[in-house]
Design an enzyme around this catalytic site. Structure first.
Site, PDB file in Angstrom:
ATOM      1  N   ARG A  24      38.368  67.273  67.662  1.00  0.00           N
ATOM      2  CA  ARG A  24      37.894  65.906  67.918  1.00  0.00           C
ATOM      3  C   ARG A  24      37.599  65.699  69.399  1.00  0.00           C
ATOM      4  NH1 ARG A  24      42.074  62.021  66.278  1.00  0.00           N
ATOM      5  NH2 ARG A  24      43.412  63.727  66.896  1.00  0.00           N
ATOM      6  N   ASN A  42      40.228  62.435  62.010  1.00  0.00           N
ATOM      7  CA  ASN A  42      40.888  63.327  61.061  1.00  0.00           C
ATOM      8  C   ASN A  42      41.008  62.625  59.710  1.00  0.00           C
ATOM      9  OD1 ASN A  42      41.302  65.421  62.848  1.00  0.00           O
ATOM     10  ND2 ASN A  42      43.403  64.870  63.318  1.00  0.00           N
TER      11      ASN A  42
END
Length: 95
Positions: A24, A42
């Site tokens: 990320r 996520n």
């Protein structure tokens, strides 16, 4: 406020070993370099959801990077969709 007509929204579901490896953060850095807004999040099933908004060429470039060999972890598959830009998004966040 409506987004400029040349903007699109990329929604990409990234499958593979992409959680707990800096994916990320890496995605956020690439998106900001490309001038995109959005987020990387996520998911409970192990995927990462990437939503990016901006000029189509920049979104296509981010998609190529997500599918490339330089990502953290291991990307097995990316399922992506382009739509019209939605409400403006400020910045690019990790969720």
């Amino acid at each position: 406020m409506t987004p400029p007509a040349d903007e699109v929204r990329l929604t990409a579901w990234v499958h593979g070993y992409v959680q707990g490896v800096g994916f990320r953060w890496w995605t956020r850095a690439r998106a900001l370099e490309l001038g995109l807004t959005g987020y990387a999040s996520n998911q409970v099933d192990g995927r990462v959801l990437v939503v990016a908004q901006g000029p189509r060429p920049a979104c296509e470039q981010l998609l190529e990077l997500l599918r490339g060999e330089t990502t953290p972890g291991r990307v097995d598959n990316v399922v992506a969709d382009f739509t019209s830009a939605g409400e403006p998004i400020t910045g690019f966040r990790e969720r």
